[in-house]
Design a protein around this motif. Structure first.
Motif, PDB file in Angstrom:
ATOM      1  N   HIS A   1      -6.499   8.184   3.072  1.00  0.00           N
ATOM      2  CA  HIS A   1      -5.939   9.308   2.324  1.00  0.00           C
ATOM      3  C   HIS A   1      -4.426   9.387   2.443  1.00  0.00           C
ATOM      4  N   GLU A   2      -3.843   8.574   3.297  1.00  0.00           N
ATOM      5  CA  GLU A   2      -2.387   8.543   3.461  1.00  0.00           C
ATOM      6  C   GLU A   2      -1.908   7.105   3.310  1.00  0.00           C
ATOM      7  N   ALA A   3      -0.893   6.914   2.486  1.00  0.00           N
ATOM      8  CA  ALA A   3      -0.390   5.557   2.224  1.00  0.00           C
ATOM      9  C   ALA A   3       0.096   4.891   3.509  1.00  0.00           C
ATOM     10  N   ALA A   4       0.781   5.652   4.375  1.00  0.00           N
ATOM     11  CA  ALA A   4       1.344   5.052   5.593  1.00  0.00           C
ATOM     12  C   ALA A   4       0.248   4.558   6.527  1.00  0.00           C
ATOM     13  N   SER A   5      -0.811   5.350   6.702  1.00  0.00           N
ATOM     14  CA  SER A   5      -1.880   4.924   7.608  1.00  0.00           C
ATOM     15  C   SER A   5      -2.697   3.794   6.990  1.00  0.00           C
TER      16      SER A   5
ATOM     17  N   PRO B   1       1.763   1.177  -4.364  1.00  0.00           N
ATOM     18  CA  PRO B   1       0.831   0.263  -5.040  1.00  0.00           C
ATOM     19  C   PRO B   1       1.115   0.062  -6.519  1.00  0.00           C
ATOM     20  N   LEU B   2       1.752   1.014  -7.186  1.00  0.00           N
ATOM     21  CA  LEU B   2       2.040   0.857  -8.611  1.00  0.00           C
ATOM     22  C   LEU B   2       2.992  -0.299  -8.881  1.00  0.00           C
ATOM     23  N   TYR B   3       3.785  -0.656  -7.886  1.00  0.00           N
ATOM     24  CA  TYR B   3       4.765  -1.732  -8.064  1.00  0.00           C
ATOM     25  C   TYR B   3       4.331  -3.037  -7.406  1.00  0.00           C
ATOM     26  N   ALA B   4       3.136  -3.058  -6.829  1.00  0.00           N
ATOM     27  CA  ALA B   4       2.645  -4.271  -6.169  1.00  0.00           C
ATOM     28  C   ALA B   4       1.963  -5.180  -7.184  1.00  0.00           C
ATOM     29  N   GLU B   5       2.155  -6.487  -7.040  1.00  0.00           N
ATOM     30  CA  GLU B   5       1.559  -7.472  -7.947  1.00  0.00           C
ATOM     31  C   GLU B   5       1.042  -8.653  -7.135  1.00  0.00           C
TER      32      GLU B   5
ATOM     33  N   LYS C   1       0.815  -1.217   0.000  1.00  0.00           N
ATOM     34  CA  LYS C   1       0.000   0.000   0.000  1.00  0.00           C
ATOM     35  C   LYS C   1       0.850   1.269   0.000  1.00  0.00           C
ATOM     36  N   LEU C   2       2.134   1.125   0.294  1.00  0.00           N
ATOM     37  CA  LEU C   2       3.027   2.283   0.260  1.00  0.00           C
ATOM     38  C   LEU C   2       3.409   2.638  -1.172  1.00  0.00           C
TER      39      LEU C   2
END
Length: 457
Positions: free
Chosen positions: A203-207, A49-53, A46-47
């Motif tokens: 709204h925040e990747a970290a949370s 997401p463009l590189y997650a598969e 989730k930090l």
């Protein structure tokens, strides 16, 4: 020592000597020079997401990724990276391995898996349907349903005992997998934070990543307690909300209802429903309560890694020369005490009564040893007969083929295949002159026998 591996992207389970030695989610991060897989990847998904598969096991192939990535060119590359890492970390590199594979894997995907396994250091010596293997650990009733949960799908496998336990059909529920359940709970938690604190953790990747990382512990807590407190740091303060087990059950209700509906359709005519469900369903808030609403239904949980454990238990049956591997879809599982097996397949159809072709819209398709897959949108890479889409016609509806016993039909549909007006289940023998109806009202096909001038086929 022989290992067994359950291919399930909700958690690949590696088993040795009857014990689980490794389990990792089918998740990868592709932002580096090499793919990062498993738990470490899931904790970053989730930090960035463009590189997650997460679809490389479900869609296993050697086709190029739709979006170029630094760490991999194909799904097979990503799968290889995860298998190689799993082998190293479990001390299993070089070990002969039995594979329990998803029901939907095509012949082409199985071929890719064998190549990936060989290169990753876990060479395959046996292949078995995962739903079948998972239900094979103990004696079974004449009809049993195995319920599995993968990342993107729930899967129902219908098994019947006629001399041995065999898979007769399966049904998938896309968008009703483990990720969909987790997303429903994350959305519910985030909405609760917004209502109480006006802080939206999505709204925040970290949370958002913190919410996903905390979910397994929250589900475990709800197995013990009826309510829990969830805390998140935000703007120098700690925000907190309280949620109940009933809140989590309500958020997952759509998935639970869909699964219950498919299970009900799998019920044998006039008989009880026997369900074996994987450990991934155990303890989910409200799940057991929802299935308990099904009439005359026996529910039994399976142990962690049941498909891999089942594969090891039947190693003698599954083991093959690596050059001659075939997918096993039946196993010599004993019947449970007090149960009577289903009737054995009917006697062979006389040669002169066997159809040679199936006719649809004036065109004939030859019945041969390579199955003919019939439906409104059959997957590429197979012999296909595409019929008109319409009410009751499944994308992959049924398949027809011919073996030593003669031509046969196997139903794979949701709404049914009808032979001479009667709905069938599993595999049935075919005669020249039989008429098939796919769905209701559906479409019709006819079985014919083509002969030459001398009357020979």
């Amino acid at each position: 020592m022989t290992h067994a591996l359950e291919i399930n992207d909700a958690g690949l389970v590696l088993v040795r000597d009857g014990q689980v030695v490794a389990e990792e989610p089918g998740c990868a991060m592709l932002d580096g020079r090499e793919p990062q897989t498993g738990v470490a990847a899931a904790q970053r998904a989730k930090l960035q997401p463009l590189y997650a598969e997460t679809r490389f096991w479900q869609e296993l192939s050697t086709a190029a990724l739709t979006r170029p990535m630094p760490a991999a060119a194909t799904y097979a590359d990503v799968a290889h990276a995860q298998l190689a890492q799993l082998a190293r970390e479990a001390g299993a590199a070089g070990s002969e391995t039995l594979y329990a594979v998803p029901a939907w894997y095509t012949r082409e995907q199985l071929a890719v898996l064998l190549g990936v396994a060989r290169e990753a250091g876990l060479p395959a010596v046996g292949l078995v349907d995962a739903g079948l293997a998972g239900a094979a650990l103990e004696p079974v009733p004449a009809s049993v349903v195995q319920l599995e949960l993968t990342l993107h799908r729930a899967v129902v496998t219908v098994l019947e005992h006629a001399g041995e336990l065999r898979r007769v059909r399966y049904e998938m529920l896309p968008q009703h997998g483990w990720l969909a359940l987790q997303q429903a709970w994350i959305d519910m938690i985030a909405a609760a934070f917004v209502r109480k604190t006006r802080f939206d953790p999505l709204h925040e990747a970290a949370s958002e990543q913190r919410l996903w990382d905390g979910l397994p512990g929250q589900l475990a807590a709800l197995e013990r307690d009826s309510a829990l407190t969830i805390e998140l740091p935000a703007a120098g303060a700690t925000l907190a909300i309280e949620l109940t087990r009933a809140d989590f059950a309500a958020a997952a209700q759509n998935v639970y209802d869909a699964v219950a509906h498919v299970l009900q359709r799998a019920r044998p005519q006039g008989g009880p429903l026997h369900v074996r469900f994987s450990h991934r369903w155990m303890g989910l808030p409200g799940f057991a309560d929802r299935l308990a609403e099904l009439r005359d239904c026996e529910l039994r949980p399976l142990p962690r890694g049941a498909a891999a454990l089942g594969a090891l238990a039947f190693e003698r049956v599954l083991r093959r020369d690596p050059a001659q591997l075939t997918l096993v879809q039946r196993l010599p599982v004993p019947l449970a005490r007090g149960h009577v097996g289903l009737a054995e397949p009917a006697a062979r159809i006389a040669p002169e009564d066997r159809p040679t072709h199936v006719v649809y819209c004036g065109r004939a398709w030859l019945l041969g040893r390579v199955p003919l897959h019939v439906g409104s949108a059959v997957a590429a890479g197979q012999r296909t007969l595409i019929v008109a889409a319409g009410p009751g016609v499944s994308r992959a509806h049924c398949r027809l083929a011919c073996d030593a016993d003669g031509p046969w039909l196997e139903d794979q549909s949701t709404y049914g295949t009808f032979l001479n007006g009667e709905r069938i289940g599993g595999r049935v023998a075919l005669r020249a002159g039989d008429r098939l109806r796919l769905g209701n009202p559906g479409v019709e096909l006819e079985l014919v026998r083509v002969v030459d001038d001398d009357g020979a086929a």
